[in-house]
Design a protein around this motif. Sequence first.
Motif, PDB file in Angstrom:
ATOM      1  N   THR A   1      26.423  51.652  28.653  1.00  0.00           N
ATOM      2  CA  THR A   1      27.692  52.128  29.338  1.00  0.00           C
ATOM      3  C   THR A   1      28.298  51.493  30.661  1.00  0.00           C
ATOM      4  O   THR A   1      27.490  51.259  31.382  1.00  0.00           O
ATOM      5  N   SER A   2      29.223  50.628  30.116  1.00  0.00           N
ATOM      6  CA  SER A   2      29.633  49.687  31.606  1.00  0.00           C
ATOM      7  C   SER A   2      31.197  49.722  31.798  1.00  0.00           C
ATOM      8  O   SER A   2      32.031  50.260  30.831  1.00  0.00           O
ATOM      9  N   LEU A   3      31.746  49.549  32.706  1.00  0.00           N
ATOM     10  CA  LEU A   3      32.985  49.270  33.131  1.00  0.00           C
ATOM     11  C   LEU A   3      33.255  47.923  33.279  1.00  0.00           C
ATOM     12  O   LEU A   3      32.712  47.111  34.049  1.00  0.00           O
ATOM     13  N   ARG A   4      34.653  47.392  33.005  1.00  0.00           N
ATOM     14  CA  ARG A   4      34.773  46.030  33.127  1.00  0.00           C
ATOM     15  C   ARG A   4      36.158  45.557  33.374  1.00  0.00           C
ATOM     16  O   ARG A   4      37.216  46.419  32.621  1.00  0.00           O
ATOM     17  N   MET A   5      36.528  44.539  34.104  1.00  0.00           N
ATOM     18  CA  MET A   5      37.826  44.125  34.117  1.00  0.00           C
ATOM     19  C   MET A   5      38.185  43.038  33.001  1.00  0.00           C
ATOM     20  O   MET A   5      37.314  42.531  32.557  1.00  0.00           O
ATOM     21  N   TYR A   6      39.456  43.198  32.560  1.00  0.00           N
ATOM     22  CA  TYR A   6      39.874  42.248  31.674  1.00  0.00           C
ATOM     23  C   TYR A   6      41.185  41.696  32.183  1.00  0.00           C
ATOM     24  O   TYR A   6      42.191  42.377  32.191  1.00  0.00           O
ATOM     25  N   PRO A   7      41.501  40.252  32.153  1.00  0.00           N
ATOM     26  CA  PRO A   7      40.464  39.466  31.690  1.00  0.00           C
ATOM     27  C   PRO A   7      39.476  39.323  33.044  1.00  0.00           C
ATOM     28  O   PRO A   7      39.766  39.635  34.062  1.00  0.00           O
TER      29      PRO A   7
END
Length: 152
Positions: free
Chosen positions: A17-23
Motif C-alpha cells: 500500500t503506497s501513495l504517490r504523485m503523478y507525474p
Amino acid sequence: EETPKTIAFIVNAMTGTSLRMYPLYQQVSAGENFDMYIYIEDVVDLGGLELHVSHPPSTITANSITSGTILSNSSIFFDTINPTDGTIELISTGADFSGFTGSGMIAKISLTAGNSTGQNTMQIHDTSILKNSGNVQIDILDRVHGLIEVVE
C-alpha cells in the motif's frame, strides 16, 4: 534484414500500500496551469482516507481539487486548500468506495506555477491516514512525492 522484436512489460516499482504523485516529475512554464494526481497503490479493503499534501506557496498556487475515480461516487468528500501555507487536505469516509481493493486515482489537484523558476516538491505527508472498512488503520509503506520544475 530482420523483423524487429518487441517485448511488452510493466514496471511496478511499488510494492504494498503506497501513495504517490503523478507525474513524478514535470516541467512547467512560469504562469502555466497544470495538474498533479494522487494515486493509491495496492490497497486492500479501503474504507476511508485522510490525505495531507503540501507545496511551496511562494512558487505554486493550488486552485482546486477534484475527486478521482476511486472517490468519484463518494457521498462524503471534504477538501481544504490553504493558500497561505500551501497545504491541501482531503478527507473521505464515504461508504460508496468502502472495501475498495486495488490501485487508482484518488484526486486531481489543479495548480498554477508562479513566476519564480526552480524545482519544487509536492509532498504527501506522514500524517496521511488510510483506514479499512472496519475503521482500522492501513499501513502506508511508501509515499512518493512529485517534483515540479518551473522554467521561463
